[in-house]
Design an enzyme around this catalytic site. Structure first.
Site, PDB file in Angstrom:
ATOM      1  N   ASN A   1       1.535   4.686   1.120  1.00  0.00           N
ATOM      2  CA  ASN A   1       1.087   5.517   2.245  1.00  0.00           C
ATOM      3  C   ASN A   1       1.189   6.977   1.843  1.00  0.00           C
ATOM      4  O   ASN A   1       2.271   7.459   1.497  1.00  0.00           O
ATOM      5  CB  ASN A   1       1.981   5.286   3.467  1.00  0.00           C
TER       6      ASN A   1
ATOM      7  N   THR B   1       0.840  -1.200   0.000  1.00  0.00           N
ATOM      8  CA  THR B   1       0.000   0.000   0.000  1.00  0.00           C
ATOM      9  C   THR B   1       0.875   1.251   0.000  1.00  0.00           C
ATOM     10  O   THR B   1       1.784   1.379   0.822  1.00  0.00           O
ATOM     11  CB  THR B   1      -0.901   0.060   1.257  1.00  0.00           C
TER      12      THR B   1
ATOM     13  N   GLU C   1      -3.830   4.744   2.991  1.00  0.00           N
ATOM     14  CA  GLU C   1      -3.031   3.720   2.311  1.00  0.00           C
ATOM     15  C   GLU C   1      -3.766   3.243   1.085  1.00  0.00           C
ATOM     16  O   GLU C   1      -4.914   2.819   1.178  1.00  0.00           O
ATOM     17  CB  GLU C   1      -2.867   2.504   3.210  1.00  0.00           C
TER      18      GLU C   1
HETATM   19  C1  LIG Z   1      -8.212  -2.370   1.267  1.00  0.00           C
HETATM   20  C2  LIG Z   1      -7.630  -2.315   2.633  1.00  0.00           C
HETATM   21  C3  LIG Z   1      -8.454  -2.514   3.730  1.00  0.00           C
HETATM   22  C4  LIG Z   1      -7.940  -2.491   5.019  1.00  0.00           C
HETATM   23  N1  LIG Z   1      -8.762  -2.690   6.082  1.00  0.00           N
HETATM   24  C5  LIG Z   1      -8.255  -2.740   7.330  1.00  0.00           C
HETATM   25  C6  LIG Z   1      -9.102  -3.004   8.465  1.00  0.00           C
HETATM   26  O1  LIG Z   1     -10.329  -3.132   8.354  1.00  0.00           O
HETATM   27  N2  LIG Z   1      -8.527  -3.087   9.681  1.00  0.00           N
HETATM   28  C7  LIG Z   1      -7.169  -2.939   9.861  1.00  0.00           C
HETATM   29  O2  LIG Z   1      -6.710  -3.050  10.977  1.00  0.00           O
HETATM   30  N3  LIG Z   1      -6.357  -2.630   8.821  1.00  0.00           N
HETATM   31  C8  LIG Z   1      -6.858  -2.528   7.560  1.00  0.00           C
HETATM   32  N4  LIG Z   1      -6.048  -2.249   6.496  1.00  0.00           N
HETATM   33  C9  LIG Z   1      -4.658  -1.801   6.756  1.00  0.00           C
HETATM   34  C10 LIG Z   1      -3.661  -2.925   6.750  1.00  0.00           C
HETATM   35  O3  LIG Z   1      -3.577  -3.348   8.073  1.00  0.00           O
HETATM   36  C11 LIG Z   1      -2.353  -2.301   6.278  1.00  0.00           C
HETATM   37  O4  LIG Z   1      -2.469  -1.995   4.919  1.00  0.00           O
HETATM   38  C12 LIG Z   1      -1.185  -3.210   6.493  1.00  0.00           C
HETATM   39  O5  LIG Z   1      -0.975  -3.329   7.859  1.00  0.00           O
HETATM   40  C13 LIG Z   1       0.083  -2.664   5.814  1.00  0.00           C
HETATM   41  O6  LIG Z   1       0.533  -1.461   6.392  1.00  0.00           O
HETATM   42  P1  LIG Z   1       1.866  -0.722   5.871  1.00  0.00           P
HETATM   43  O7  LIG Z   1       1.596  -0.158   4.504  1.00  0.00           O
HETATM   44  O8  LIG Z   1       2.137   0.366   6.854  1.00  0.00           O
HETATM   45  O9  LIG Z   1       2.953  -1.729   5.809  1.00  0.00           O
HETATM   46  C14 LIG Z   1      -6.547  -2.260   5.214  1.00  0.00           C
HETATM   47  C15 LIG Z   1      -5.731  -2.029   4.083  1.00  0.00           C
HETATM   48  C16 LIG Z   1      -6.249  -2.054   2.819  1.00  0.00           C
HETATM   49  C17 LIG Z   1      -5.355  -1.809   1.634  1.00  0.00           C
HETATM   50  N1  LIG Z   2       0.205  -2.221  -6.327  1.00  0.00           N
HETATM   51  C1  LIG Z   2       0.810  -1.373  -5.493  1.00  0.00           C
HETATM   52  N2  LIG Z   2       0.073  -0.517  -4.752  1.00  0.00           N
HETATM   53  C2  LIG Z   2       0.687   0.324  -3.897  1.00  0.00           C
HETATM   54  N3  LIG Z   2       2.018   0.414  -3.750  1.00  0.00           N
HETATM   55  C3  LIG Z   2       2.800  -0.413  -4.459  1.00  0.00           C
HETATM   56  C4  LIG Z   2       2.231  -1.350  -5.348  1.00  0.00           C
HETATM   57  N4  LIG Z   2       3.225  -2.043  -5.921  1.00  0.00           N
HETATM   58  C5  LIG Z   2       4.357  -1.589  -5.407  1.00  0.00           C
HETATM   59  N5  LIG Z   2       4.144  -0.577  -4.544  1.00  0.00           N
HETATM   60  C6  LIG Z   2       5.233   0.095  -3.809  1.00  0.00           C
HETATM   61  O1  LIG Z   2       5.319  -0.548  -2.535  1.00  0.00           O
HETATM   62  C7  LIG Z   2       5.168   0.376  -1.459  1.00  0.00           C
HETATM   63  C8  LIG Z   2       4.265  -0.174  -0.399  1.00  0.00           C
HETATM   64  O2  LIG Z   2       4.745  -1.362   0.171  1.00  0.00           O
HETATM   65  P1  LIG Z   2       4.497  -1.646   1.707  1.00  0.00           P
HETATM   66  O3  LIG Z   2       5.115  -2.962   2.047  1.00  0.00           O
HETATM   67  O4  LIG Z   2       3.054  -1.472   2.021  1.00  0.00           O
HETATM   68  O5  LIG Z   2       5.417  -0.561   2.340  1.00  0.00           O
HETATM   69  P2  LIG Z   2       5.064   0.723   3.232  1.00  0.00           P
HETATM   70  O6  LIG Z   2       4.668   0.160   4.535  1.00  0.00           O
HETATM   71  O7  LIG Z   2       6.344   1.507   3.254  1.00  0.00           O
HETATM   72  O8  LIG Z   2       3.956   1.451   2.532  1.00  0.00           O
HETATM   73  C9  LIG Z   2       4.543   1.611  -2.089  1.00  0.00           C
HETATM   74  O9  LIG Z   2       4.925   2.811  -1.463  1.00  0.00           O
HETATM   75  C10 LIG Z   2       5.039   1.564  -3.531  1.00  0.00           C
HETATM   76  O10 LIG Z   2       6.279   2.235  -3.650  1.00  0.00           O
END
Ligand SMILES: Cc1cc2nc3c(=O)[nH]c(=O)nc-3n(C[C@H](O)[C@H](O)[C@H](O)COP(=O)(O)O)c2cc1C
Ligand SMILES: Nc1ncnc2c1ncn2[C@@H]1O[C@H](COP(=O)(O)OP(=O)(O)O)[C@@H](O)[C@H]1O
Length: 314
Positions: free
Chosen positions: A213, A211, A261
């Site tokens: 951020n 995702t 995210e």
């Molecule tokens: C479509 C989507 C739905 C999500 N829904 C929830 C949720 O209902 N509850 C929750 O705790 N986290 C939710 N998350 C957040 C995830 O916990 C989070 O994307 C994951 O921990 C990765 O975090 P990072 O990008 O900081 O690594 C959701 C994320 C996405 C993309």
């Molecule tokens: N399909 C995708 N959607 C969102 N981010 C992506 C995707 N593919 C690759 N990325 C890259 O991966 C990163 C997210 O990975 P993630 O493990 O969630 O790391 P972070 O916790 O730092 O966001 C994004 O910031 C982007 O650079």
């Protein structure tokens, strides 16, 4: 479109530049929703008819941001979005009057005489409920009176959709309730957030849903916590995606500041440090806590499918 920042009282050298008459729409216009567009388009149409430049005169920061107790909820259209949207409406000059404590105490008369008349405004177009000057004492009639025959004043009636007056406050409330379709209908476009992709907790990639951020570029009105179908624009290219606005209760307790995210459905690549504009298309569900990472993953898989379907149809 030219943007000119003004402070009260206007400097004589600034005033000297505006020796040609112009037609101006006046207002706060936060959101540039269809009601605002009807006021501004009316000023632009009049300007074209008369062969004069079309101006918008607005204030920044928002008076509620300056006069409140630090609890201002943010902007629907921060300055950059406002500039882009106004340029798209055919506005030639945007005057941004700096709003501060001093300006809040300026009387309607001083405001007209020292800010508007020096800009050579031959006609002012305002919404039906326009107020200005100290304590909002001034209205359209007073504007006309103080213009002293040199400035025509026209009011534009309320813009209604399904019998409801479109308003920034209504839009804010609906956005905070996750009523995205209604909000977008009132805007006549999709609400968007803009920001830079920053590093998160690096968990996304380990659960199969990386995702991006988003660190918001400005103080936007924050939509309800939950999952949305979105279109993310990266270098002008539209990418379908699913966004979570939330505090990730599955992994954290006591967090109050939400993160934004976005998982893009058909995308791979490193976009850290890059800009995304994210349009909200539909609200899918509220955020919740899951007992296991596996159940969160299967829910996100469902969310991605739902978003894909919605985006194919819209
Ligand atoms: C479509 C989507 C739905 C999500 N829904 C929830 C949720 O209902 N509850 C929750 O705790 N986290 C939710 N998350 C957040 C995830 O916990 C989070 O994307 C994951 O921990 C990765 O975090 P990072 O990008 O900081 O690594 C959701 C994320 C996405 C993309
Ligand atoms: N399909 C995708 N959607 C969102 N981010 C992506 C995707 N593919 C690759 N990325 C890259 O991966 C990163 C997210 O990975 P993630 O493990 O969630 O790391 P972070 O916790 O730092 O966001 C994004 O910031 C982007 O650079």
């Amino acid at each position: 479109m030219r943007t000119v920042t003004l402070t009260y009282p206007m400097k004589p050298e600034t005033a000297a530049e505006w020796d040609q008459p112009q037609i101006a729409a006046l207002g706060q216009f936060d959101g540039l929703h269809r009601g605002h567009v009807s006021v501004i388009s009316s000023a632009v149409a009049k300007a074209r008819e008369e062969g004069l430049p079309a101006a918008v005169i607005t204030f920044y920061p928002h008076p509620k941001d300056v006069m409140g107790k630090g609890d201002y909820e943010g902007y629907l259209t921060p300055p950059r979005d406002k500039r882009e949207l106004l340029a798209g409406l055919g506005v030639d000059v945007l005057f941004v009057i700096e709003f501060n404590e001093e300006l809040s105490r300026v009387s309607p008369r001083d405001f007209v005489e020292r800010m508007l008349l020096p800009l050579n405004i031959s006609a002012a177009v305002v919404g039906f409920d326009f107020r200005f000057g100290y304590m909002g004492e001034g209205d359209a009639d007073m504007l006309r009176l103080l213009g002293n025959g040199t400035m025509r004043v026209e009011t534009v009636p309320p813009f209604l959709l399904n019998g409801v007056k479109v308003s920034s406050s209504g839009i804010r409330k609906s956005l905070q309730n996750g009523e995205v379709e209604l909000v977008n209908f009132w805007f006549g476009r999709r609400y968007h957030l803009r920001g830079t992709v920053v590093h998160g907790e690096k968990r996304g990639r380990t659960i199969g849903f990386p995702t991006a951020n988003l660190e918001l570029e400005d103080r936007y009105v924050i939509p309800a916590r939950g999952v949305y179908a979105v279109r993310a624009f990266h270098n002008g290219k539209a990418l379908p995606g699913v966004m979570n606005v939330g505090v990730k209760p599955t992994f954290h307790e006591g967090v109050t500041t939400p993160t934004f995210e976005i998982h893009m459905l058909d995308f791979s690549g490193n976009i850290y440090g890059e800009e995304l504009k994210v349009e909200l298309v539909s609200f899918i569900r509220p955020e919740r806590r899951f007992d296991s990472v596996e159940s969160l993953i299967s829910q996100i898989r469902e969310d991605a499918k739902t978003a894909d379907k919605i985006l194919q149809e819209s």
